[in-house]
Design a protein around this motif. Structure first.
Motif, short mmCIF file in Angstrom:
data_model
loop_
_atom_site.label_atom_id
_atom_site.label_comp_id
_atom_site.label_asym_id
_atom_site.label_seq_id
_atom_site.Cartn_x
_atom_site.Cartn_y
_atom_site.Cartn_z
N LYS A 1 35.82 42.17 47.45
CA LYS A 1 36.53 43.44 47.62
C LYS A 1 36.28 44.40 46.46
O LYS A 1 36.65 45.57 46.52
CB LYS A 1 38.03 43.21 47.78
N GLU B 1 46.47 40.80 39.71
CA GLU B 1 45.26 40.33 39.02
C GLU B 1 44.66 39.13 39.74
O GLU B 1 43.44 39.05 39.93
CB GLU B 1 45.60 39.97 37.58
N ALA C 1 42.92 40.20 43.02
CA ALA C 1 41.65 40.89 42.77
C ALA C 1 40.55 39.91 42.40
O ALA C 1 39.40 40.04 42.85
CB ALA C 1 41.84 41.93 41.67
N GLU D 1 44.78 45.25 50.43
CA GLU D 1 43.43 45.59 49.98
C GLU D 1 42.51 44.36 49.96
O GLU D 1 41.28 44.50 50.06
CB GLU D 1 43.47 46.19 48.57
N THR D 2 43.08 43.17 49.82
CA THR D 2 42.27 41.96 49.62
C THR D 2 42.37 40.98 50.77
O THR D 2 41.38 40.63 51.41
CB THR D 2 42.71 41.25 48.32
N SER E 1 40.15 50.30 41.37
CA SER E 1 40.31 48.90 40.98
C SER E 1 41.77 48.50 41.10
O SER E 1 42.65 49.33 41.36
CB SER E 1 39.83 48.67 39.54
N ALA E 2 42.03 47.22 40.88
CA ALA E 2 43.41 46.74 40.92
C ALA E 2 44.26 47.38 39.83
O ALA E 2 45.49 47.46 39.98
CB ALA E 2 43.43 45.22 40.79
N LEU F 1 37.56 44.81 43.44
CA LEU F 1 38.73 45.46 42.83
C LEU F 1 38.87 45.13 41.35
O LEU F 1 39.83 45.59 40.72
CB LEU F 1 40.01 45.04 43.56
N ALA F 2 37.94 44.36 40.80
CA ALA F 2 38.00 44.01 39.39
C ALA F 2 36.60 43.69 38.88
O ALA F 2 35.81 43.09 39.61
CB ALA F 2 38.91 42.80 39.17
N ALA G 1 48.22 45.32 47.09
CA ALA G 1 47.10 44.47 46.69
C ALA G 1 46.73 43.47 47.78
O ALA G 1 45.55 43.20 48.03
CB ALA G 1 47.43 43.73 45.39
#
Length: 217
Positions: free
Chosen positions: A89, A80, A83, A25-26, A170-171, A91-92, A22
């Motif tokens: 990004k 969470e 994201a 990714e972020t 997504s996350a 992701l949510a 995570a």
């Protein structure tokens, strides 16, 4: 307030790997990764227990721009938070009243709580406890619940969508994907739909880096 730095306490392939994924990714790769030697008991060192009395990874140490330091201990909460902290990004789903957000949170927690708990029972009784203390029936029950209850729910989603909450990564896929690979290592979730999903996740550069320290057998 802004983040000054992040430090992740980690063990390869464990729940901290989903947090590392995570982060990549972020936040990118500009964070400190400290790998603990859990098998040698480093998680019981006094300075680590001050951060996490649960003597486990992950621990995410956040240093804020005002100099204050905060620690997070729960991997799903970390995923969470990341994201939501980096909405660009994507992701949510945006927090608020929406079907998409409700479904996303449902699956994020389904992976991080329900599925993870069953996998942990297998791990503890099959791999960690001495034979005299382990309970093979606990392993059998958890394996059966994943096969008959968890896997069909995931299969139904992935048979019609590329990712767990629809067309977009997504996350929730970070948490579910980590658990799915864990389950597959135990011989579960071997159907083609799961293999294809794992392949899609495994093609992501952030995934590859997050698991680059795992020894493959």
């Amino acid at each position: 307030m802004k983040i000054e730095s992040l430090r992740l306490f980690h063990f390869p392939g464990s729940r901290s790997a989903r947090v590392r994924w995570a982060l990549l990714e972020t936040f990118g790769d500009d964070f400190e990764l400290l790998t603990l030697k859990l098998l040698q008991g480093e998680q019981y060192a006094a300075d680590f227990l001050e951060m996490n009395p649960n003597h486990a990874v992950p621990v995410l140490e956040i240093t804020w721009s005002d100099g204050s330091v905060q620690t997070m201990l729960e991997s799903t909460a970390m995923v969470e938070w990341l994201a939501d902290a980096f909405p660009e990004k994507q992701l949510a789903p945006q927090p608020g009243l929406s079907r998409e957000r409700a479904d996303y949170l449902q699956m994020l927690q389904f992976g991080g709580n329900w599925m993870d708990a069953m996998l942990w029972q297998i791990r503890v009784h099959r791999d960690l406890l001495p034979e005299a203390d382990s309970d093979p029936k606990s392993v059998d029950r958890a394996m059966e619940k994943i096969s008959k209850e968890v896997a069909p729910q995931l299969h139904g989603r992935l048979a019609s969508s590329e990712y767990i909450c629809g067309a977009d990564f997504s996350a929730a896929d970070i948490v579910i994907g980590h658990c799915l690979n864990w389950a597959r290592a135990y011989g579960l979730c071997q159907e083609d739909v799961f293999k294809a999903y794992a392949s899609r996740l495994g093609a992501r550069p952030a995934f590859q880096k997050a698991f680059d320290d795992v020894v493959r057998k």
